[in-house]
Every structure is written in structure tokens, then in C-alpha cells.
Design an enzyme around this catalytic site. Structure first.
Site, short mmCIF file in Angstrom:
data_model
loop_
_atom_site.label_atom_id
_atom_site.label_comp_id
_atom_site.label_asym_id
_atom_site.label_seq_id
_atom_site.Cartn_x
_atom_site.Cartn_y
_atom_site.Cartn_z
CG ASP A 1 35.54 36.97 45.68
OD1 ASP A 1 36.72 37.18 45.33
OD2 ASP A 1 34.88 37.77 46.37
CD GLU B 1 38.33 42.46 45.31
OE1 GLU B 1 38.77 43.61 45.20
OE2 GLU B 1 37.26 42.07 44.75
#
Length: 359
Positions: free
Chosen positions: A73, A133
């Protein structure tokens, strides 16, 4: 546009392909699908999936296993007109611009290239590609793997391919967030003497933060710089109402010599007399450079190891008893910037170091 990945192409070109699949936290599925599909074409790997986290493992019976980890991400796209750190990616000579170029699709491309081109590494390798994350710790894909599939993460050493300019960075600072609340009495702003302004009451919080002197703490030979800052203020309901509540949001980055509880105690001491509520916390990680695999890897890189000031997932590996370091292409100072970029040569150099070490 197809999200099919060619893991044997030039690793910098592979990075561009990854950048062109938008994967802001919460929207990782298309990229996770593409990564899973590409890895399942490699017969030497066992491929596992949990949500939008992908794990691929060699099963060669080597005496040592290494985790190579990264996250899929990114933070949200820039909103400033003319920014180049967006999607799709773009090239300026041999420099690649795009959201996630440094944090951390260059590192993910290196992981994927290694998975494809090293079927017989000298150590067994577990490749981890996690989701979520860049948001609160409770949503972390790696955290979910730790809870649900601890057996997938057994290893002797870990490398997180976060941007480090191709230098080993040991451990990481911890991070913690707080809400500091002030209270007042609402009133019409034309008759402000009838109320008590909660935003004005927050001035004392800001005074203490302005005067705060952050510390530098030596941990196992590396110097970690701390910081305590206001990052957001919320308060007020209308332009003609004296606010009866205000919240100052804080972020504390603390050296890995402290537990989260010890770090919280320090913040409460700094802000004694104010209402402090801890909202999120993630422990740091000690450098871990004393482990034999870490020492051999640092020697292979050749540069003097440095501390990691930001929080990274090495902390999650450290909590599992796995010594881990950060090593990846790109400058961490460019992470999340409007013009996020990485040099193609840096991505290729990172791949070369890891290839030579794993051979």
C-alpha cells in the site's frame, strides 16, 4: 489496462508497472491479485494468502531462513496540482516519479525480481507482501499474519525493503499517538464572557511542545533521535460559538530502549496537568546487528549501518524474536512527498546486493 506482472523484466521497469497499479491503503486488492498471480507461476515457491497479504516461500531445506518483507500500500495521492508523485508514474531520464516510488514499490519490485530469478538461494527465503502498513497499527496486514499465521513467518533473520539509500538501517524508533483534551463552556461569541474557550486553553499544551527538547538515545551502538510533536488540532462547532472542547493530536517517536508504556509515561510527565489519552502505539525495534546473518549482510552491503528514525515493520519481526534490518532503494526523506521519486540505478543496485548475498 492489464495488471499482469513480468517478474523477469528490468527491475526499474517492473517498479513502474507496480506504480501504475494504484494501491492506497484499503485498495490493495488489484495489486495483491497481480502479485499472487505472478508468484504462482514460479514452481519453486509455495504461495499463501491472507486477505491482501501474500507470502511466498522456498522449501529447500537450507539451515537458515530469511524473510524479505515489504508492503503493497501507499499513502493517498498528492492533491497539489502539478505534483509528479502520483499515478500513473513518469520518467525524467533515469529517475522514476510516482506515488510509492520510494515507499516502497521499488523495494517490492526487488522482492519480486529475487523471487523470480533466484530459485536456488543459499538460504531459504520467505517473501512477504503485506497490506495496510500506512494506516493505524490495528489494520496492519503483517500484524494480521503474526496473529493468524505465525508459522508462515518462522525465520532466523529479516530484511525489510523500506527506503534506506542502499544502506543498512538497524531497528527503528517506536511511534505513539495521543489525544490531549481541553474543555470549556459553550457560549455565543458576542457574549464570550459567558463561556470558556477550550481552544485558548490548548495554548498551554502548545507552549510545552514548543519548548520540549527531544533526546538522542544510543542503543546498541546506534543513535536514535526522538521527537514529540502536535500533528493536528480539532475544535469548534461554528463561527459564532465559543468552543467547549478542543483536541490536540500528538505523535511521539521514541527510541527502542523504551517500551510503549515507558514512552507513554514520559509523555504524561511532559504534559502533566492535561487530559492525555493514548490512541495508538507501536513498539520500536533494537538494531539486531549482532545476529550472525545481520553481520554478514551488513558486510555484504559494505557501508556503515545507521539507525532507522521512522517506524517500520522490523518492529513486528523483532517482537517475534527475529532480528531484522531495513535495506532498500530510495531516499526515505522523499517518502510521502508530492514529488516522490527513485533513481533506476538505486533499484538495480539494491537487487544486485541482495542477489549476490543470497547466492
Amino acid at each position: 489496462m492489464s495488471n499482469e506482472l513480468d517478474l523477469h523484466q528490468d527491475v526499474a521497469q517492473l517498479t513502474e508497472v507496480l506504480l501504475n497499479v494504484e494501491s492506497v491503503s484499503g485498495t490493495e486488492k488489484p495489486l495483491a491479485d497481480a502479485v499472487e498471480a505472478a508468484l504462482r507461476q514460479l514452481p519453486h515457491l509455495q504461495v499463501l494468502r491472507n486477505g491482501d497479504a501474500i507470502v511466498a516461500r522456498t522449501q529447500l531445506g537450507r539451515p537458515e531462513r530469511v524473510i524479505l518483507a515489504g508492503h503493497l500500500d501507499t499513502v493517498p495521492l498528492p492533491t497539489v496540482e502539478g505534483s509528479r508523485g502520483t499515478v500513473p508514474a513518469s520518467w525524467d531520464g533515469e529517475v522514476l516519479y510516482g506515488r510509492g516510488a520510494t515507499d516502497m514499490k521499488g523495494g517490492v519490485a526487488v522482492q519480486l525480481a529475487l523471487a523470480a530469478t533466484l530459485p536456488q538461494p543459499t538460504k531459504d527465503v520467505t517473501f512477504v507482501f503485506s497490506d495496510h502498513e500506512e494506516v493505524e497499527a490495528a489494520k496492519s496486514g503483517l500484524g494480521r499474519l503474526v496473529r493468524d499465521h505465525r508459522d508462515w513467518l518462522q525465520a532466523d533473520f529479516g530484511i525489510l525493503l523500506e527506503p534506506t539509500n542502499g544502506t543498512v538501517e538497524g531497528g527503528c524508533n517506536g511511534t505513539m499517538r495521543f489525544d490531549v483534551n481541553t474543555h470549556g463552556v459553550a457560549a455565543h461569541s458576542a457574549r464570550s464572557w459567558m463561556g470558556s474557550n477550550a481552544i485558548h486553553a490548548a495554548a498551554g499544551i502548545l507552549d510545552r511542545l514548543r519548548d520540549y527538547q527531544p533526546r538522542t538515545v544510543a542503543v546498541d551502538g546506534l543513535d536514535y533521535r526522538e521527537s514529540l510533536n502536535a500533528v493536528k488540532i480539532r475544535g469548534g462547532t461554528a463561527g459564532n460559538v465559543i468552543p467547549d472542547a478542543c483536541v490536540v493530536e500528538l505523535n511521539y517517536r521514541f527510541a527502542p530502549d523504551k517500551t510503549p508504556d515507558q514512552a507513554e509515561a514520559h509523555v504524561r510527565e511532559v504534559l502533566e496537568g492535561f487530559e492525555v489519552v493514548r490512541t495508538d502505539a507501536a513498539a520500536g525495534a533494537r538494531p539486531g546487528l549482532n545476529a550472525p546473518a545481520a553481520a554478514s549482510f551488513a558486510a555484504a552491503v559494505g557501508a556503515e549501518p545507521k539507525p532507522k528514525y521512522g517506524w517500520t515493520d522490523v518492529a513486528r519481526l523483532s517482537e517475534l524474536g527475529i532480528p531484522a534490518v531495513n535495506f532498500g532503494p530510495g531516499d526515505a526523506l522523499l517518502a510521502h512527498s508530492d514529488d516522490e521519486h527513485v533513481a533506476a540505478a538505486d533499484i538495480r543496485a539494491c537487487l544486485s546486493v541482495l542477489t549476490n548475498w543470497l547466492r
